[in-house]
Design an enzyme around this catalytic site. Structure first.
Site, PDB file in Angstrom:
ATOM      1  N   LYS B  75       0.799  -1.111   0.057  1.00 25.83           N
ATOM      2  CA  LYS B  75       0.025  -0.055   0.182  1.00 25.83           C
ATOM      3  C   LYS B  75       1.006   1.201  -0.109  1.00 25.83           C
ATOM      4  O   LYS B  75       1.648   1.239   0.648  1.00 25.83           O
ATOM      5  CB  LYS B  75      -1.071  -0.088   1.318  1.00 25.83           C
ATOM      6  CG  LYS B  75      -1.872   1.026   1.249  1.00 25.83           C
ATOM      7  CD  LYS B  75      -2.803   1.117   2.467  1.00 25.83           C
ATOM      8  CE  LYS B  75      -3.848   1.972   2.460  1.00 25.83           C
ATOM      9  NZ  LYS B  75      -4.667   2.034   3.862  1.00 25.83           N
ATOM     10  N   SER B 150      -9.564   1.749   2.994  1.00 22.49           N
ATOM     11  CA  SER B 150      -8.915   2.671   2.046  1.00 22.49           C
ATOM     12  C   SER B 150      -7.765   1.627   1.330  1.00 22.49           C
ATOM     13  O   SER B 150      -7.179   2.048   0.425  1.00 22.49           O
ATOM     14  CB  SER B 150      -8.033   3.530   2.753  1.00 22.49           C
ATOM     15  OG  SER B 150      -7.280   3.047   3.743  1.00 22.49           O
ATOM     16  N   SER B 174      -9.610  -0.296   7.088  1.00 23.58           N
ATOM     17  CA  SER B 174      -9.161  -0.008   5.810  1.00 23.58           C
ATOM     18  C   SER B 174      -8.344  -1.503   5.377  1.00 23.58           C
ATOM     19  O   SER B 174      -7.953  -1.368   4.276  1.00 23.58           O
ATOM     20  CB  SER B 174      -8.337   1.017   5.789  1.00 23.58           C
ATOM     21  OG  SER B 174      -9.037   2.284   5.749  1.00 23.58           O
TER      22      SER B 174
END
Lengths: 99, 482
Positions: B75, B150, B174
Site C-alpha cells: 500500500k 482505504s 481499511s
C-alpha cells in the site's frame, strides 16, 4: 432544512486554524457536511460518561525510555532531495517577517 | 492460481523460479492493471533485481525463509526507500522516501519481492478507494464496483492475482473491509503488534499495518515476517511473537465463539447476514461452542471514531506545509499564505473535511464536549470487549453490513462512514481482527466473515480462520478477468 449548528464564521475560523484556504463554495459545502456529521455525533450525548476515564491508547503503555546515544542520521543530501525549494544546504521558504 | 505456501514449495523443488514468476506477474499487471487499477506504481526493475537475488539463494539451497522470492504489493502509505510514496495524495505526489519502513526492511530480510505500490484513498481516509487523488481502483469481481478502502489497491491486487499477498493499513477497517469486498483474507493485528516506523500517520492511536493474502496461511506467513518489537516505534510492544503457521493446525474443538447481537442490524444486506449465520453453523460443526454476547456500546463507536480519528489526523497532517517535502503551491507572498494555498491545493475534499472536523473537535470551547467525550466513550467500547472476552475466546460477525457497492454510490460522506460500522470498534479497542471469504451473493460478489480476538491473540484468529477455510470452498474461487 434547519439552520446548521455551525456558522460560516466558525468554518472560516477553523479553516484558518488548520491553514486551509477554502474557496467560498467549499466553505458553504463544508458547513452543511460538518453539520450533518456533528448531528450524527450528537448521539454520544445520550451516554452518561461522568465517571468514565478517557482512553487515549487501547493498549496501556508507560513511557518508553532509551539511552541517549549519538547515532548516524540520514545524509543531508538525501533529506534535501525532497525539498520543494532549496538553497545550498537550506530549505528555502517565502519571507516570514514583514519588511 | 497459487498461494504463497504453494509457490514456496514449487521454488524449493525447482518447478518454478523467482525470475520466471516475477516476469509472469509483471506481464499480468501490464495486461490487467489498466482495468483494475490496483497499482499506482509498478517497480519493474527492482522487482526483477530482487527476483534474481532470490533465485541465486534458492539455487544455492539457502533461501531466507518461506517468503523468499514471493512477489507482494505494498500500500502506498508505507515508505519505500527510493520508490515514490504518494499516499493517494497530490500533496505527497513528488515524495521519494529516503528510508524504508520497518515492515519493508523485514520483508526484504525475508526475501520477499515488491512488485509495486498500490492505490488507496488519500491518506487512508475512505472506504472505497474513490478518494484517491489519482484514480479509483475497481473491484476485480465486478469492475463497476468499488474494491472497498482505504487499502482497495492492495485487496484488488491480491484478488486479481496481480500479487500473491500485500500489505495494507487499518485505522477503522481499511484492511478488513476491502478484504471482504474483494474476497481475500485481510488481517489487522493488535495495536502494537507490528512496527509503524515508516507508515504515513493518519490516526496514531488506531493505525496498524497488516497483511492481505489469498488464504489464511499466506496471511500468517506475512504476519510472521513483520510482527514484533521495533526500537524505532515506541508503540510497538515487546510481547513475544508466536509461530503463527504452527498454530494453524490446532483446530477449534471446544473453542468458545461469541456472536455479538449488535452486529446483526436492521438494514444490513440479508445475503450477508445469511452467509455469516451459515458460517457460524460451520464453526459449530467443527466443534466450536457458540454463545450470544452483547457489545452494548457498538452503536456509539462510529460517532466516537469520527471525533478521535479526525482529531489525530488534523494534528498528524499539520506536517504537510510545503516546506521540507511534498507539493508546494506557487505564488505565496509570505509563509502563512504559502501554507494555506499548499494545503488547499494539495489535499482532496475528504481529507479537508476530516482536518476541519478534527480541528473543530480540538478547538477551544469544544475540546471536552467532543474529543474528551469521545475518549470516554472509547473506554466504554473497550470495556464491552473486555467483558465479552471473559466468556469467549473470539467473536464472529460480518466484516461489513453490505457487499461491494457501485462506484459513485456513496457520495454523502456520512453514508460512506457507515460502511465501517463493524470494523471501527475493533480499532478503538486495539484488538486483532481478521476478514476472510465467507460466501458469495447470488450475483457472485464476495461476502466477508470477521473474526475478532483478544489482544495479541492473532494465533487463535488464524487457527479458527484456517479451520473454517479448510471446509469451505470460497477462497478457491477467482474473478474472471480478461
Amino acid at each position: 432544512m434547519a439552520e446548521p449548528k455551525i456558522t460560516l464564521a466558525e468554518v472560516e475560523h477553523v479553516a484558518r486554524l488548520a491553514r486551509l484556504d477554502l474557496s467560498e463554495p467549499e466553505k458553504k459545502r463544508m458547513r452543511f457536511q460538518l453539520d450533518a456529521i456533528l448531528t450524527y455525533i450528537d448521539k454520544l450525548r445520550r451516554l452518561d460518561t461522568d465517571d468514565v476515564e478517557p482512553t487515549s491508547h487501547a493498549i496501556p503503555m508507560v513511557n518508553v525510555m532509551r539511552e541517549d546515544e549519538v547515532r548516524p542520521c540520514l545524509p543531508t543530501e538525501e533529506m534535501l532531495a525532497n525539498a520543494p525549494e532549496r538553497e545550498g544546504d537550506f530549505v528555502r521558504v517565502p519571507r516570514i517577517i514583514e519588511e | 492460481m497459487a498461494t504463497i505456501a504453494e509457490l514456496g514449495i514449487r521454488y524449493r523443488s525447482g518447478e518454478a523460479t523467482p525470475t520466471g514468476v516475477v516476469r509472469a506477474y509483471l506481464e499480468r499487471i501490464e495486461a490487467l492493471n489498466p482495468q483494475v487499477r490496483a497499482y499506482f506504481t509498478v517497480t519493474r526493475d527492482t522487482a526483477l533485481a530482487q527476483a534474481e537475488a532470490a533465485e541465486k539463494r534458492l539455487k544455492a539451497g539457502a533461501p531466507l525463509g518461506l517468503l523468499d522470492g514471493i512477489p507482494l504489493a505494498i500500500k502506498d502509505v508505507i515508505c519505500t526507500k527510493g520508490i515514490r510514496t504518494a499516499c493517494g495524495s497530490k500533496i505527497l505526489e513528488p515524495f521519494v522516501p529516503p528510508y524504508d519502513a520497518t515492515v519493508i526492511a523485514r520483508l526484504g530480510a525475508a526475501g520477499a519481492i515488491i512488485l509495486g505500490k498500490t492505490n488507496m484513498d488519500e491518506f487512508a481516509m475512505g472506504s472505497s478507494t474513490e478518494n484517491s487523488a489519482f484514480f479509483p481502483t475497481r473491484n476485480p469481481w465486478d469492475l463497476g464496483r468499488v474494491p472497498g478502502g482505504s487499502s482497495g489497491g492492495s485487496a484488488a491486487a491480491v484478488a486479481a492475482d496481480l500479487a500473491l499477498g500485500a500489505l495494507g493499513s487499518d485505522t477503522g477497517g481499511s484492511i478488513r473491509q476491502p478484504a471482504a469486498f474483494c474476497g481475500t483474507v485481510g488481517l489487522k493485528p493488535t495495536y502494537g503488534r507490528v512496527s509503524r516506523y515508516g507508515l504515513v500517520a493518519f490516526a496514531s492511536s488506531l493505525d496498524q499495518i497488516g497483511p492481505f493474502a489469498r488464504d489464511v496461511r499466506g496471511a500468517a506467513l506475512i504476519l510472521q515476517a513483520i510482527a514484533g518489537h521495533d526500537p524505532l516505534d515506541s508503540t510497538s510492544t515487546e510481547v513475544p511473537v508466536p509461530d503463527y503457521t504452527a498454530a494453524l493446525g490446532r483446530g477449534i474443538e471446544g473453542l468458545r465463539v461469541g456472536v455479538p447481537a449488535e452486529y446483526f442490524i436492521e438494514g444490513m444486506d440479508p445475503e450477508v447476514e445469511a452467509a455469516v449465520r451459515a458460517a457460524i453453523d460451520v464453526l459449530k460443526g467443527l466443534g466450536a461452542r457458540t454463545e450470544k454476547v452483547s457489545l452494548p456500546h457498538t452503536d456509539y463507536a462510529l460517532a466516537a471514531y469520527y471525533l478521535i480519528a479526525p482529531a489525530e489526523a488534523s494534528s498528524n497532517l499539520a506536517r504537510y506545509d510545503g516546506v521540507k517535502y511534498g507539493y508546494r503551491a506557487a505564488g505565496g507572498k509570505d509563509l502563512i499564505q504559502m501554507y494555506g494555498r499548499t494545503r488547499a491545493e494539495g489535499f482532496g475534499a475528504e481529507v479537508k473535511r476530516r482536518i476541519m472536523l478534527g480541528t473543530y473537535a480540538l478547538s477551544a470551547g469544544y475540546y471536552e464536549a467532543y474529543y474528551g467525550k469521545a475518549q470516554r466513550v472509547r473506554t466504554l467500547v473497550r470495556r464491552d470487549f473486555q467483558q465479552a472476552f471473559e466468556r469467549v475466546d473470539l467473536l464472529v460477525c460480518p466484516t461489513a453490513p453490505s457487499v461491494a457497492f457501485k462506484l459513485g454510490d456513496k457520495e454523502d460522506p456520512l453514508q460512506m462512514y457507515l460502511c465501517d460500522v463493524f470494523t471501527i470498534p475493533v480499532n478503538l479497542a486495539g484488538l486483532p481482527g481478521l476478514s476472510l471469504p465467507g460466501g458469495f451473493t447470488a450475483t457472485g460478489l464476495p461476502i466477508g466473515l470477521q473474526l475478532i480476538g483478544k489482544p495479541f491473540d492473532e494465533a487463535t484468529l488464524l487457527s479458527a480462520a484456517y479451520a473454517y477455510e479448510q471446509v469451505t470452498p470460497w477462497h478457491t474461487r477467482a474473478p474472471e478477468l480478461a
